[in-house]
Design a protein around this motif. Structure first.
Motif, PDB file in Angstrom:
ATOM      1  N   ASP A  58      51.251  18.159  31.192  1.00 51.21           N
ATOM      2  CA  ASP A  58      51.720  16.807  30.899  1.00 51.21           C
ATOM      3  C   ASP A  58      53.007  16.566  31.678  1.00 51.21           C
ATOM      4  O   ASP A  58      54.089  16.915  31.239  1.00 51.21           O
ATOM      5  N   VAL A  60      53.798  13.464  32.630  1.00 50.21           N
ATOM      6  CA  VAL A  60      53.905  12.010  32.549  1.00 50.21           C
ATOM      7  C   VAL A  60      54.756  11.561  31.355  1.00 50.21           C
ATOM      8  O   VAL A  60      55.537  10.618  31.468  1.00 50.21           O
ATOM      9  N   THR A  61      54.628  12.242  30.223  1.00 48.30           N
ATOM     10  CA  THR A  61      55.274  11.794  28.987  1.00 48.30           C
ATOM     11  C   THR A  61      56.787  11.963  29.057  1.00 48.30           C
ATOM     12  O   THR A  61      57.292  13.071  29.211  1.00 48.30           O
ATOM     13  N   ALA A  62      57.487  10.832  28.953  1.00 48.28           N
ATOM     14  CA  ALA A  62      58.949  10.844  28.928  1.00 48.28           C
ATOM     15  C   ALA A  62      59.399  10.510  27.507  1.00 48.28           C
ATOM     16  O   ALA A  62      58.857   9.615  26.861  1.00 48.28           O
ATOM     17  N   VAL A  63      60.375  11.244  27.004  1.00 55.38           N
ATOM     18  CA  VAL A  63      60.898  11.051  25.660  1.00 55.38           C
ATOM     19  C   VAL A  63      62.361  10.651  25.777  1.00 55.38           C
ATOM     20  O   VAL A  63      63.112  11.242  26.543  1.00 55.38           O
ATOM     21  N   GLU A  69      65.995   9.473  29.420  1.00 50.19           N
ATOM     22  CA  GLU A  69      64.593   9.852  29.293  1.00 50.19           C
ATOM     23  C   GLU A  69      64.430  11.237  29.897  1.00 50.19           C
ATOM     24  O   GLU A  69      64.888  11.492  31.011  1.00 50.19           O
ATOM     25  N   TYR A  71      61.626  14.709  30.357  1.00 46.37           N
ATOM     26  CA  TYR A  71      60.223  15.127  30.380  1.00 46.37           C
ATOM     27  C   TYR A  71      60.123  16.483  29.685  1.00 46.37           C
ATOM     28  O   TYR A  71      60.157  17.525  30.328  1.00 46.37           O
ATOM     29  N   HIS A  78      49.117  21.751  28.699  1.00 41.01           N
ATOM     30  CA  HIS A  78      48.654  20.752  27.731  1.00 41.01           C
ATOM     31  C   HIS A  78      47.285  21.151  27.175  1.00 41.01           C
ATOM     32  O   HIS A  78      47.036  21.089  25.994  1.00 41.01           O
TER      33      HIS A  78
END
Length: 89
Positions: A58, A60-63, A69, A71, A78
């Motif tokens: 993964d 792509v997912t930014a938190v 932000e 990663y 994943h």
């Protein structure tokens, strides 16, 4: 999306040399300072038996943490698929 393919010849084993194909897919780069986030998938195939492993990441997912932000899941597995077709008789 770019796919990079490399063929690798492994160590000699009894009966000859094992050959593997390696593909990397969905490389990602963050222009906001995080740099290269890794590949989205790596597929390793035994070219002699067609057995293989596909490992998905993964990237792509930014938190949002504080005001940034990040990663958190980049370079973390994943999911993974493995296959091993039956060998001919």
């Amino acid at each position: 999306m770019t796919t990079w393919v490399q063929h690798h010849i492994g160590e000699r084993v009894s009966g000859g040399v094992r050959r593997f194909g390696v593909k990397y897919r969905d490389g990602r780069y963050d222009r906001r300072g995080h740099g290269f986030l890794g590949f989205g998938a790596r597929i390793v195939t035994d070219l002699d038996t067609n057995a293989g492993t596909a490992t998905f990441y993964d990237n792509v997912t930014a938190v949002k943490v504080g005001g940034c932000e990040v990663y958190l899941f980049a370079n973390q597995v994943h999911r993974q698929w493995r296959w091993a077709p039956a060998l001919p008789q």
